[in-house]
Design a protein around this motif. Structure first.
Motif, PDB file in Angstrom:
ATOM      1  N   ARG A   1      -6.240   1.648   5.556  1.00 47.34           N
ATOM      2  CA  ARG A   1      -7.225   2.594   5.017  1.00 47.34           C
ATOM      3  C   ARG A   1      -6.577   3.946   4.723  1.00 47.34           C
ATOM      4  O   ARG A   1      -6.962   4.642   3.777  1.00 47.34           O
ATOM      5  CB  ARG A   1      -8.378   2.765   5.992  1.00 47.34           C
ATOM      6  CG  ARG A   1      -9.248   1.511   6.168  1.00 47.34           C
ATOM      7  CD  ARG A   1     -10.487   1.830   7.013  1.00 47.34           C
ATOM      8  NE  ARG A   1     -11.275   0.639   7.278  1.00 47.34           N
ATOM      9  CZ  ARG A   1     -11.263  -0.040   8.424  1.00 47.34           C
ATOM     10  NH1 ARG A   1     -10.497   0.389   9.433  1.00 47.34           N
ATOM     11  NH2 ARG A   1     -12.010  -1.103   8.589  1.00 47.34           N
ATOM     12  N   ALA A   2      -5.602   4.323   5.551  1.00 49.33           N
ATOM     13  CA  ALA A   2      -4.935   5.615   5.359  1.00 49.33           C
ATOM     14  C   ALA A   2      -4.195   5.675   4.026  1.00 49.33           C
ATOM     15  O   ALA A   2      -3.942   6.762   3.498  1.00 49.33           O
ATOM     16  CB  ALA A   2      -3.975   5.886   6.510  1.00 49.33           C
ATOM     17  N   TYR A   3      -3.859   4.518   3.477  1.00 49.40           N
ATOM     18  CA  TYR A   3      -3.198   4.465   2.166  1.00 49.40           C
ATOM     19  C   TYR A   3      -4.209   4.370   1.024  1.00 49.40           C
ATOM     20  O   TYR A   3      -3.829   4.173  -0.128  1.00 49.40           O
ATOM     21  CB  TYR A   3      -2.257   3.263   2.102  1.00 49.40           C
ATOM     22  CG  TYR A   3      -0.973   3.453   2.883  1.00 49.40           C
ATOM     23  CD1 TYR A   3      -0.042   4.410   2.499  1.00 49.40           C
ATOM     24  CD2 TYR A   3      -0.684   2.660   3.994  1.00 49.40           C
ATOM     25  CE1 TYR A   3       1.143   4.577   3.200  1.00 49.40           C
ATOM     26  CE2 TYR A   3       0.498   2.817   4.699  1.00 49.40           C
ATOM     27  CZ  TYR A   3       1.409   3.785   4.297  1.00 49.40           C
ATOM     28  OH  TYR A   3       2.576   3.956   4.992  1.00 49.40           O
ATOM     29  N   GLY A   4      -5.502   4.504   1.341  1.00 47.40           N
ATOM     30  CA  GLY A   4      -6.512   4.483   0.295  1.00 47.40           C
ATOM     31  C   GLY A   4      -6.947   3.096  -0.111  1.00 47.40           C
ATOM     32  O   GLY A   4      -7.507   2.905  -1.200  1.00 47.40           O
TER      33      GLY A   4
ATOM     34  N   LYS B   1      -3.970   1.286  -3.889  1.00 47.67           N
ATOM     35  CA  LYS B   1      -4.894   2.403  -3.781  1.00 47.67           C
ATOM     36  C   LYS B   1      -6.166   2.114  -4.569  1.00 47.67           C
ATOM     37  O   LYS B   1      -6.122   1.763  -5.749  1.00 47.67           O
ATOM     38  CB  LYS B   1      -4.242   3.691  -4.285  1.00 47.67           C
ATOM     39  CG  LYS B   1      -5.044   4.934  -3.954  1.00 47.67           C
ATOM     40  CD  LYS B   1      -4.262   6.194  -4.285  1.00 47.67           C
ATOM     41  CE  LYS B   1      -5.042   7.437  -3.847  1.00 47.67           C
ATOM     42  NZ  LYS B   1      -4.273   8.686  -4.109  1.00 47.67           N
ATOM     43  N   GLY B   2      -7.298   2.239  -3.891  1.00 45.87           N
ATOM     44  CA  GLY B   2      -8.571   1.988  -4.548  1.00 45.87           C
ATOM     45  C   GLY B   2      -8.958   0.524  -4.615  1.00 45.87           C
ATOM     46  O   GLY B   2     -10.030   0.191  -5.143  1.00 45.87           O
TER      47      GLY B   2
ATOM     48  N   ALA C   1       0.821  -1.204   0.000  1.00 45.84           N
ATOM     49  CA  ALA C   1       0.000   0.000   0.000  1.00 45.84           C
ATOM     50  C   ALA C   1       0.857   1.257   0.000  1.00 45.84           C
ATOM     51  O   ALA C   1       0.568   2.227  -0.708  1.00 45.84           O
ATOM     52  CB  ALA C   1      -0.938  -0.009   1.203  1.00 45.84           C
ATOM     53  N   ALA C   2       1.940   1.245   0.798  1.00 45.37           N
ATOM     54  CA  ALA C   2       2.835   2.404   0.858  1.00 45.37           C
ATOM     55  C   ALA C   2       3.509   2.656  -0.482  1.00 45.37           C
ATOM     56  O   ALA C   2       3.837   3.797  -0.821  1.00 45.37           O
ATOM     57  CB  ALA C   2       3.891   2.196   1.942  1.00 45.37           C
ATOM     58  N   ALA C   3       3.689   1.586  -1.252  1.00 50.35           N
ATOM     59  CA  ALA C   3       4.279   1.718  -2.587  1.00 50.35           C
ATOM     60  C   ALA C   3       3.260   2.208  -3.611  1.00 50.35           C
ATOM     61  O   ALA C   3       3.604   2.429  -4.773  1.00 50.35           O
ATOM     62  CB  ALA C   3       4.861   0.376  -3.035  1.00 50.35           C
ATOM     63  N   GLY C   4       2.006   2.374  -3.178  1.00 51.55           N
ATOM     64  CA  GLY C   4       0.971   2.892  -4.070  1.00 51.55           C
ATOM     65  C   GLY C   4       0.288   1.849  -4.921  1.00 51.55           C
ATOM     66  O   GLY C   4      -0.459   2.197  -5.840  1.00 51.55           O
TER      67      GLY C   4
END
Length: 231
Positions: free
Chosen positions: A128-131, A113-114, A107-110
């Motif tokens: 959740r904070a990472y979308g 997301k979604g 998640a931190a690597a993107g």
């Protein structure tokens, strides 16, 4: 097919080894443990390690990217070298796996997301904070991403992915091979079923105990250095 398991200082061993015991046994699988440097990488207990035989720079592509969790993962959520390695290998992978708070690294690597993903029960707010939408499941698939809940769920996620790759008969054969038919001695079957005081104990450990573990020098460090020098 190649399985690349990324390991780092302070990982939780079963996060990595649970899935490894399944996926490494798939017919034709080539397995590698990869880290920022070659050598023994200390686990969170500081008295056990896994050997990395390849460095990040030596791996240009993989079929299965596998990222375990552990106390050491928290610091890596802001380590751009580690995150860039995840992003780079994810571009080449057919499947990307995250276990426990190793899902947080994805998640931190993107990458999530979604999307929907599972993770360790106490980590869901950070996810959740990472979308990423948290789902309370032992394992979950969203596209090519397979995520597992806490630690022992690495086995479940591994069996699920083995089923997707090689079919039900192979996956069931592997399940029998490791005799994985859980029957824990306690009645609770979900984290939320556990007494509040036990949940609080785990939360305290995750906020304080993990840092204390990471501050400890691995017990085998000196022995390993002597072995490297041939003494």
């Amino acid at each position: 097919m190649r399985l690349s398991i990324l390991i780092y200082d302070g990982l939780t061993t079963l996060d990595a080894v649970g899935g490894y015991e399944i996926l490494a046994r798939l017919p034709g699988m080539e397995t590698e443990f990869v880290a920022s440097r070659r050598g023994v990488i200390a686990a969170d207990t500081r008295c056990l390690g896994l050997a990395a035989f390849r460095e990040f720079s030596e791996v240009t592509a993989t079929d299965i990217l596998y990222v375990p969790g552990g106390p050491g993962a928290f610091a890596l959520e802001t380590d751009e070298i580690f995150l860039d390695t995840i992003r780079r290998l994810d571009k080449t992978s057919t499947w990307t796996v995250g276990i426990c708070n190793g899902v947080g690294l994805l998640a931190a690597a993107g990458l999530l997301k979604g999307l929907k993903a599972t993770t360790n029960w106490f980590y869901q707010d950070r996810l959740r904070a990472y979308g990423t939408e948290f789902v309370a499941e032992r394992y979950h698939r969203d596209g090519k991403y397979v995520t597992g809940a806490g630690v022992s769920a690495s086995i479940d996620a591994g069996l699920f992915l083995a089923w997707l790759i090689a079919g039900e008969q192979v996956a069931k054969t592997l399940q029998l091979g490791i005799e994985y038919y859980p029957a824990p001695p306690f009645p609770e079957r979900r984290p939320q079923d556990v007494a509040v005081e036990i949940q609080d104990r785990i939360r305290r450990f995750e906020s304080e105990g993990g840092k204390k573990q990471m501050a400890q020098v691995p017990v085998f460090k000196d022995m390993f250095q002597l072995a490297q020098r041939g003494e």
